[in-house]
Design an enzyme around this catalytic site. Structure first.
Site, mmCIF file in Angstrom:
data_model
loop_
_atom_site.group_PDB
_atom_site.id
_atom_site.type_symbol
_atom_site.label_atom_id
_atom_site.label_comp_id
_atom_site.label_asym_id
_atom_site.label_seq_id
_atom_site.Cartn_x
_atom_site.Cartn_y
_atom_site.Cartn_z
ATOM 1 N N LYS A 184 0.877 -1.006 0.175
ATOM 2 C CA LYS A 184 -0.081 -0.058 0.102
ATOM 3 C C LYS A 184 0.869 1.262 0.051
ATOM 4 O O LYS A 184 0.880 2.120 0.967
ATOM 5 C CB LYS A 184 -1.138 0.325 1.333
ATOM 6 C CG LYS A 184 -2.085 0.894 1.143
ATOM 7 C CD LYS A 184 -3.159 0.817 0.201
ATOM 8 C CE LYS A 184 -4.136 1.977 0.135
ATOM 9 N NZ LYS A 184 -5.214 2.130 -0.918
ATOM 10 N N ASP A 217 -5.386 -3.134 -2.401
ATOM 11 C CA ASP A 217 -6.941 -2.942 -2.679
ATOM 12 C C ASP A 217 -7.173 -3.386 -4.066
ATOM 13 O O ASP A 217 -8.162 -4.231 -4.170
ATOM 14 C CB ASP A 217 -7.589 -1.515 -2.362
ATOM 15 C CG ASP A 217 -6.633 -0.429 -2.714
ATOM 16 O OD1 ASP A 217 -5.548 -0.580 -3.416
ATOM 17 O OD2 ASP A 217 -6.929 0.546 -2.968
#
Ligand code: IPM
Ligand code: MG
Length: 346
Positions: A184, A217
């Site tokens: 991330k 994600d």
């Protein structure tokens, strides 16, 4: 030379699936003339009940001097009351053994696509190896737990990233030559270090591996939309925990998925499913994840790759002929499925 296995049955369905793996190991040892000893020790909630601690000293000593450790599952609502947690025993065990690389293969068996909750053509040919960092990150950072405030620190060193990345690159070399590193990096400092360290290692030592970086994600989405486009997926501890549960159902059930955790000492082998308290004691647990973990143990820690091959072939045969526990639409009990697999050893 006799190989020493320590068996930690644990909680919930743990004893049922660990018992299945134990029987399979004994059967394959007899068939192939392997010399194995299996020593059962207290662990998890069962150990809390008996000794007050989830990873008692006696268990730790046995694990530390074993050739490999096999674990069923830990945890359950019984130990949710604020006392010591069974899961802490698992974190301590992984840290004690120094097993920093957790390998979680997710393989679609040909002909079994209908078992997946996704469309056949999406899951056809899925063959993914998740390499999850297992000794660092938010699982092991400082924790503060107050009534009004709490925090969990996520920390990684470059060395910790490099050692697990090396395992993933090596694995990709022996497979289809592709590595997707998940982070991330658009938000987290640890992820930016992760990305830099993986990129540098790839350039320096693994120029022949096609490396991609994927945000976590986006990976959660791509595992559902294009799962067969992935080969090896490398990620940090918590992302790996979450993504491996997601990926495991691609092939039909989390009950099918095995894992191996490797470091410099004894390896640790466990199905990736948890203790499933809702079905514990009902003979419904799928033993396949545990049995395939035993196969990984023979391959990676016990120098018995033929034993691993024989188990994997027998599991494949049983599943492809329609045998299975209720989670995959079958009618067999845990023990019947185990016997079905053992009966197929050639
Ligand atoms: C796993 C489990 C464990 C983890 C739990 C039981 C602590 O979910 O092995 O994936 O989070 O690592
Ligand atoms: Mg998990």
């Amino acid at each position: 030379m006799t190989k020493k296995i320590v068996l930690l049955a644990g909680d919930g369905v743990g004893p049922e699936v660990a018992g299945a793996a134990h029987r399979v190991l004994m059967a394959i040892a007899a068939k192939q003339g392997l010399s194995l000893t299996v020593d059962e020790k207290l662990f998890g909630g069962a150990a809390i009940d008996a000794t007050g601690a989830p990873y008692p000293e006696e268990t730790a000593q046995a694990c530390g001097s074993a050739d490999a450790v096999f674990l069923g599952a830990v945890g359950g609502p019984k130990w949710d009351d604020g006392g010591p947690r069974p899961e802490q025993g698992l974190l301590d065990l992984r840290q004690h053994l120094g097993v920093f690389a957790n390998l979680r293969p997710i393989t679609m068996m040909p002909g079994m696509e209908a078992r997946s909750p996704l469309k056949d053509d999406v899951v056809r040919n899925v063959d993914i190896l998740i390499v999850r960092e297992l000794n660092g990150g938010i699982y092991y950072g400082d924790r503060v737990e107050g009534e009004e405030n709490a925090s969990d620190l996520c920390a990684y060193s470059r060395g910790e990233v490099e050692r697990v990345a090396r395992i993933a690159f090596e694995a990709a070399k022996g497979r289809r030559g592709r590595l997707a590193s998940v982070d991330k990096a658009n938000v987290l400092a640890t992820s930016r270090l992760w990305r830099k360290a993986v990129t540098a290692l790839g350039k320096a030592e693994f120029g022949d591996i096609a490396l991609d970086h994927v945000l976590v994600d986006a990976m959660a989405m791509k595992l559902i939309t294009t799962p067969s486009s992935f080969d090896v997926i490398l990620t940090e501890n918590m992302f790996g925990d979450i993504l491996s549960d997601e990926a495991s159902v691609l092939t039909g059930s989390i009950g099918l998925a095995p894992s191996a955790s490797l470091g410099d000492g004894p390896g640790l082998y466990e199905p990736i499913h948890g203790s499933a308290p809702d079905i514990a004691g009902q003979a419904k647990a799928n033993p396949v994840g545990a049995i395939l973990s035993a196969a990984m143990m023979l391959r990676y820690s016990l120098d018995a790759p033929e034993g691993a091959d024989a188990i994997e072939l027998a599991v494949q045969g049983a599943l492809q002929s329609g045998c299975g526990t209720p989670d995959i639409g079958g009618t067999l009990t845990t023990d019947e499925m185990t016997e079905e697999i053992i009966s197929r050893f050639s």
